[in-house]
Design an enzyme around this catalytic site. Structure first.
Site, PDB file in Angstrom:
ATOM      1  N   HIS A  77       1.784   4.248  -2.987  1.00  0.00           N
ATOM      2  CA  HIS A  77       1.694   5.703  -2.834  1.00  0.00           C
ATOM      3  C   HIS A  77       2.991   6.369  -3.302  1.00  0.00           C
ATOM      4  O   HIS A  77       2.977   7.347  -4.065  1.00  0.00           O
ATOM      5  CB  HIS A  77       1.468   6.081  -1.367  1.00  0.00           C
ATOM      6  CG  HIS A  77       0.070   5.864  -0.878  1.00  0.00           C
ATOM      7  ND1 HIS A  77      -1.045   6.234  -1.602  1.00  0.00           N
ATOM      8  CD2 HIS A  77      -0.398   5.347   0.292  1.00  0.00           C
ATOM      9  CE1 HIS A  77      -2.130   5.932  -0.905  1.00  0.00           C
ATOM     10  NE2 HIS A  77      -1.760   5.383   0.243  1.00  0.00           N
ATOM     11  N   HIS A 102       0.824  -1.208   0.000  1.00  0.00           N
ATOM     12  CA  HIS A 102       0.000   0.000   0.000  1.00  0.00           C
ATOM     13  C   HIS A 102       0.862   1.264   0.000  1.00  0.00           C
ATOM     14  O   HIS A 102       0.682   2.161  -0.834  1.00  0.00           O
ATOM     15  CB  HIS A 102      -0.909  -0.020   1.235  1.00  0.00           C
ATOM     16  CG  HIS A 102      -1.878   1.107   1.322  1.00  0.00           C
ATOM     17  ND1 HIS A 102      -3.213   0.968   1.007  1.00  0.00           N
ATOM     18  CD2 HIS A 102      -1.718   2.403   1.691  1.00  0.00           C
ATOM     19  CE1 HIS A 102      -3.827   2.127   1.177  1.00  0.00           C
ATOM     20  NE2 HIS A 102      -2.934   3.016   1.596  1.00  0.00           N
ATOM     21  N   GLU A 103       1.804   1.324   0.940  1.00  0.00           N
ATOM     22  CA  GLU A 103       2.634   2.534   1.065  1.00  0.00           C
ATOM     23  C   GLU A 103       3.602   2.659  -0.112  1.00  0.00           C
ATOM     24  O   GLU A 103       3.867   3.773  -0.584  1.00  0.00           O
ATOM     25  CB  GLU A 103       3.407   2.503   2.389  1.00  0.00           C
ATOM     26  CG  GLU A 103       2.529   2.483   3.629  1.00  0.00           C
ATOM     27  CD  GLU A 103       1.575   3.662   3.701  1.00  0.00           C
ATOM     28  OE1 GLU A 103       1.894   4.740   3.174  1.00  0.00           O
ATOM     29  OE2 GLU A 103       0.481   3.496   4.289  1.00  0.00           O
TER      30      GLU A 103
END
Length: 226
Positions: A27, A23-24
């Site tokens: 980003h 997820h990170e």
């Protein structure tokens, strides 16, 4: 502690950490692609958990929630994004925000494909059956955890990713209010996750997951297991 329960906790933790790392990283990768190299320069385009783990949000907070018996909530270190470096700040802020939840859905689909492939394997021995059983269990947990991460983060509540969808439609005082609300995100999340279900018996997240996460998980699980 029961060995089976310990293995279950380890599987849950591994799936959660992998989901948070993907997820990170998504980003950071999206921000880099759109013009801001800040996160990449700080090593955030990485699946190394050490690059993303927040000691409180990723480790201590989930443990406290498990002990209290409530829903488990965790977060990683925020990815630094400087909007001024983005080519189209308002549009790109939304794209960077959506990259995280979309990456979790993609990881759920990958886990589904691996689970389907696992189901076609010939098991040579009892020992291998046990290994395949735990791998299959991990893949199913990975599917559910990542769907949960994705749809939870799509809730339009600061600082969750879904709140960034509102940014292009806010101007002036409304935009300032949006950024001010971010400071109270943790109390708001605690109210939604714990106080409403415990005091008023209103589980908003549970109702939301009932029409998003769980039906999609059942669909993917059906596809994987045939």
């Amino acid at each position: 502690m029961d060995v089976a329960y310990l293995i279950y906790l380890l599987i849950q933790a591994a799936a959660l950490i992998l989901g948070l790392c993907v997820h990170e990283s998504a980003h950071a990768l999206a921000a880099w692609a759109l013009g801001d190299k800040t996160a990449r320069s700080r090593g955030r385009v990485s699946l190394n958990p050490l690059a993303h783990i927040d000691p409180f949000g990723t480790v201590l907070l989930p443990l406290i929630m498990i002990v209290l018996g409530g829903p488990v909530f965790a977060f990683a270190k925020p990815v630094p994004v400087y909007l001024g470096n983005l080519k189209h700040p308002k549009r790109d802020e939304v794209l960077v925000a959506l990259a995280g939840p979309l990456s979790n859905i993609a990881l759920s689909c990958i886990a589904t494909a691996l689970l389907a492939a696992l189901g076609q394997m010939t098991i040579p021995s009892t020992e291998w059956f046990r290994v395949i059983y735990y791998v299959a269990d991990f893949l199913q947990v990975l599917m559910l955890v990542n769907l949960s991460l994705s749809f939870f983060n799509l809730i339009p509540l600061p600082p969750l990713d879904g709140s960034s969808i509102l940014v292009p439609f806010l101007k002036g005082e409304a935009l300032n209010t949006y950024y001010q609300i971010q400071r109270y995100a943790m109390p708001i999340l605690i109210i939604v996750l714990y106080l409403l279900p415990q005091i008023l018996h209103i589980d908003l997240v549970g109702l939301y997951f009932n029409v998003t996460v769980y039906p999609l998980f059942d669909l993917l699980q059906g596809l994987a297991l045939g």
